[in-house]
Design a protein around this motif. Structure first.
Motif, PDB file in Angstrom:
ATOM      1  N   LYS A   1      -8.790   9.495 -13.169  1.00  0.00           N
ATOM      2  CA  LYS A   1      -7.762   9.999 -12.257  1.00  0.00           C
ATOM      3  C   LYS A   1      -6.360   9.792 -12.816  1.00  0.00           C
ATOM      4  CE  LYS A   1     -10.433   9.445  -7.993  1.00  0.00           C
ATOM      5  NZ  LYS A   1     -10.552   8.719  -6.701  1.00  0.00           N
ATOM      6  N   GLU A   2      -6.129   8.623 -13.414  1.00  0.00           N
ATOM      7  CA  GLU A   2      -4.800   8.351 -13.989  1.00  0.00           C
ATOM      8  C   GLU A   2      -4.531   9.272 -15.175  1.00  0.00           C
ATOM      9  OE1 GLU A   2      -1.129   6.286 -15.073  1.00  0.00           O
ATOM     10  OE2 GLU A   2      -2.182   6.962 -13.292  1.00  0.00           O
ATOM     11  N   TYR A   3      -5.527   9.469 -16.040  1.00  0.00           N
ATOM     12  CA  TYR A   3      -5.346  10.355 -17.191  1.00  0.00           C
ATOM     13  C   TYR A   3      -5.115  11.798 -16.746  1.00  0.00           C
ATOM     14  CZ  TYR A   3      -6.669   6.792 -20.634  1.00  0.00           C
ATOM     15  OH  TYR A   3      -6.711   5.689 -21.437  1.00  0.00           O
ATOM     16  N   THR A   4      -5.805  12.208 -15.681  1.00  0.00           N
ATOM     17  CA  THR A   4      -5.595  13.555 -15.159  1.00  0.00           C
ATOM     18  C   THR A   4      -4.156  13.730 -14.696  1.00  0.00           C
ATOM     19  OG1 THR A   4      -7.903  13.706 -14.454  1.00  0.00           O
ATOM     20  CG2 THR A   4      -6.349  15.248 -13.455  1.00  0.00           C
ATOM     21  N   SER A   5      -3.625  12.719 -14.027  1.00  0.00           N
ATOM     22  CA  SER A   5      -2.240  12.804 -13.546  1.00  0.00           C
ATOM     23  C   SER A   5      -1.240  12.817 -14.694  1.00  0.00           C
ATOM     24  CB  SER A   5      -1.938  11.639 -12.601  1.00  0.00           C
ATOM     25  OG  SER A   5      -1.938  10.411 -13.293  1.00  0.00           O
ATOM     26  N   ARG A   6      -1.638  12.287 -15.833  1.00  0.00           N
ATOM     27  CA  ARG A   6      -0.762  12.285 -17.021  1.00  0.00           C
ATOM     28  C   ARG A   6      -1.004  13.504 -17.899  1.00  0.00           C
ATOM     29  NH1 ARG A   6      -0.554   6.255 -19.689  1.00  0.00           N
ATOM     30  NH2 ARG A   6      -0.400   5.034 -17.785  1.00  0.00           N
ATOM     31  N   HIS A   7      -1.900  14.391 -17.496  1.00  0.00           N
ATOM     32  CA  HIS A   7      -2.264  15.590 -18.267  1.00  0.00           C
ATOM     33  C   HIS A   7      -2.899  15.225 -19.608  1.00  0.00           C
ATOM     34  CE1 HIS A   7      -0.043  17.819 -15.259  1.00  0.00           C
ATOM     35  NE2 HIS A   7       1.016  17.082 -15.499  1.00  0.00           N
ATOM     36  N   MET A   8      -3.606  14.090 -19.647  1.00  0.00           N
ATOM     37  CA  MET A   8      -4.365  13.704 -20.841  1.00  0.00           C
ATOM     38  C   MET A   8      -5.783  14.229 -20.659  1.00  0.00           C
ATOM     39  SD  MET A   8      -2.825   9.839 -21.146  1.00  0.00           S
ATOM     40  CE  MET A   8      -3.826   9.346 -22.554  1.00  0.00           C
ATOM     41  N   ALA A   9      -5.946  15.538 -20.905  1.00  0.00           N
ATOM     42  CA  ALA A   9      -7.151  16.258 -20.492  1.00  0.00           C
ATOM     43  C   ALA A   9      -8.414  15.744 -21.167  1.00  0.00           C
ATOM     44  CB  ALA A   9      -6.967  17.745 -20.764  1.00  0.00           C
ATOM     45  N   PHE A  10      -8.392  15.595 -22.477  1.00  0.00           N
ATOM     46  CA  PHE A  10      -9.607  15.206 -23.180  1.00  0.00           C
ATOM     47  C   PHE A  10     -10.063  13.814 -22.747  1.00  0.00           C
ATOM     48  CE2 PHE A  10     -11.656  13.300 -27.025  1.00  0.00           C
ATOM     49  CZ  PHE A  10     -12.828  14.012 -26.932  1.00  0.00           C
ATOM     50  N   GLU A  11      -9.106  12.869 -22.607  1.00  0.00           N
ATOM     51  CA  GLU A  11      -9.440  11.519 -22.185  1.00  0.00           C
ATOM     52  C   GLU A  11     -10.013  11.521 -20.766  1.00  0.00           C
ATOM     53  OE1 GLU A  11      -6.687  12.524 -23.517  1.00  0.00           O
ATOM     54  OE2 GLU A  11      -6.239  11.318 -25.302  1.00  0.00           O
ATOM     55  N   ALA A  12      -9.392  12.335 -19.880  1.00  0.00           N
ATOM     56  CA  ALA A  12      -9.902  12.432 -18.506  1.00  0.00           C
ATOM     57  C   ALA A  12     -11.315  13.021 -18.496  1.00  0.00           C
ATOM     58  CB  ALA A  12      -8.963  13.290 -17.663  1.00  0.00           C
ATOM     59  N   PHE A  13     -11.526  14.069 -19.293  1.00  0.00           N
ATOM     60  CA  PHE A  13     -12.848  14.703 -19.390  1.00  0.00           C
ATOM     61  C   PHE A  13     -13.914  13.672 -19.774  1.00  0.00           C
ATOM     62  CE2 PHE A  13     -16.084  16.537 -22.166  1.00  0.00           C
ATOM     63  CZ  PHE A  13     -16.604  17.541 -21.363  1.00  0.00           C
ATOM     64  N   CYS A  14     -13.616  12.865 -20.789  1.00  0.00           N
ATOM     65  CA  CYS A  14     -14.590  11.868 -21.260  1.00  0.00           C
ATOM     66  C   CYS A  14     -14.946  10.884 -20.153  1.00  0.00           C
ATOM     67  CB  CYS A  14     -14.022  11.112 -22.468  1.00  0.00           C
ATOM     68  SG  CYS A  14     -13.873  12.114 -23.962  1.00  0.00           S
ATOM     69  N   ASN A  15     -13.943  10.418 -19.425  1.00  0.00           N
ATOM     70  CA  ASN A  15     -14.211   9.434 -18.375  1.00  0.00           C
ATOM     71  C   ASN A  15     -14.983  10.048 -17.210  1.00  0.00           C
ATOM     72  OD1 ASN A  15     -12.878   6.600 -18.778  1.00  0.00           O
ATOM     73  ND2 ASN A  15     -11.499   8.081 -19.729  1.00  0.00           N
TER      74      ASN A  15
END
Length: 391
Positions: free
Chosen positions: A325-339
């Motif tokens: 959720k935090e990575y999504t809010s930061r637009h860190m798409a690949f990291e969010a996808f992995c989690n």
């Protein structure tokens, strides 16, 4: 992190080249003390009339270059990829008139890629005589190593950071340790200053660790002796490198996390206080108290991740949910996808992909995750797969 930093005279003299050479590459593995020694050396030795800036925390070569441009030009710029980019930026660098010389230490994982992976960068940074650039890297690839020699870049190597037996014994004597114990620590540490500090701390708390695995040393010296609040602070610093109010609220909204760590510890101020206490035990992180930015020693990150994998599964899934959720809010798409994949939330993973532009290269770096997504995602998510392949 500079308190009590030991820099032998030999290394101190060697480092003086960073003020005279146009480009310097500091090449040594994680845990050799590059960051700690460079910061302490600059603090002690910076000549009057020269400005020193550190660039840290950049995840890409483009971000590295952008930060350097921000320092020199007063504005960020993208890495010059085509000749038109280079020509446009060349005019800005050619017109650059600095009030005083500037030393820029690029202490990021992608520093070598930024300077050596795109020779336009080196040519631009060579235009002005008053710019001195230092890059740090763990281990140069063969390609980078050849370029460093071909371009006559000054290089400071692992052997320069490794203490001799005499230097290590002198350092231990300064810390009040001598005789057979000092010889044992010296033998176990192999001249590595970080290993010496870990062994000194183990000696202080009365714990002996056989073997030479650095991650086992970190676990025994730090992770096995901290409480849950300190563990939470360390995990947050490792995962986000930024302790923010938004991150705290996201973490606190996951029930399993506040059940395990306690409901009253998800505050930015309290987490930073716990990191400071950890640093009092052993300097393992750099903290910007104003912004909340935290840079944890790379080896400590690896040890923390190994320790984290031994925590209860429901706790790990809760952490992955908060991180996604935090990575999504930061637009860190690949990291969010992995989690999201780790917690098997394929709907959210599919939404992240649809809302972002991701290259296939990103997924090739984690092929097993891509395969898992393709095999296990619901039928509603499967239409995204050909879209990914087309990208």
């Amino acid at each position: 992190m500079s308190k009590g930093v030991y820099i032998p005279r030999r290394l101190y003299e060697r480092l003086k080249c960073i003020y005279t050479e146009r480009f310097t590459a500091v090449s040594a593995p994680a845990g050799s003390g590059k960051t700690t020694v460079l910061r302490e050396f600059v603090r002690r030795s910076r000549p009057d009339g020269i400005s020193c800036r550190f660039v840290t925390g950049c995840a890409t070569a483009d971000a590295c270059f952008g930060r350097i441009c921000d320092i020199l030009l007063g504005r960020s710029a993208h890495l010059p990829v085509i000749n038109e980019d280079f020509v446009r930026l060349y005019g800005s660098f050619a017109e650059l008139r600095l009030k005083k010389p500037v030393l820029i230490v690029v202490d990021c994982v992608c520093a070598a890629e930024m300077l050596l992976g795109n020779l336009h960068c080196m040519e631009l940074l060579s235009v002005c005589d008053d710019i001195h650039i230092v890059i740090t890297c763990e281990d140069n690839s063969y390609f980078h190593d050849r370029l460093i020699h071909k371009l006559n870049i000054c290089e400071i190597l692992e052997r320069d950071f490794s203490l001799t037996d005499d230097e290590a014994m002198l350092y231990l004597e300064q810390r009040g340790v001598s005789g057979g114990i000092a010889e044992t620590i010296c033998r176990r540490s192999l001249g590595n200053i970080f290993r010496i500090r870990l062994n000194l701390h183990l000696l202080h708390i009365g714990t002996l660790v056989e073997g030479d695995d650095i991650l086992d040393l970190i676990t025994a010296a730090i992770l096995e002796h901290i409480d849950r609040r300190q563990l939470l602070a360390l995990l947050c610093a490792c995962a986000f490198e930024d302790i923010s109010d938004r991150m705290c609220s996201i973490m606190a909204a996951v029930p399993v996390l506040h059940e395990y760590f306690g409901e009253d510890c998800f505050e930015r101020r309290l987490l930073i206080e716990q990191l400071v206490r950890l640093n009092d035990i052993l300097p393992i992180s750099e903290i910007d108290f104003k912004s909340g930015a935290c840079k944890v020693h790379l080896l400590v990150k690896r040890a923390a991740y190994r320790y984290y994998n031994k925590l209860p599964q429901k706790l790990r899934l809760g952490m992955h949910m908060a991180v996604a959720k935090e990575y999504t809010s930061r637009h860190m798409a690949f990291e969010a996808f992995c989690n999201y994949i780790f917690i098997e939330d394929y709907i959210s993973a599919e939404r992240v992909i649809r809302g972002s532009q991701l290259s296939v290269y990103s997924f090739f770096t984690a092929k097993h995750l891509m395969y898992r997504f393709a095999v296990e995602c619901s039928l509603d998510c499967k239409p995204i797969i050909p879209v990914l392949l087309h990208e």
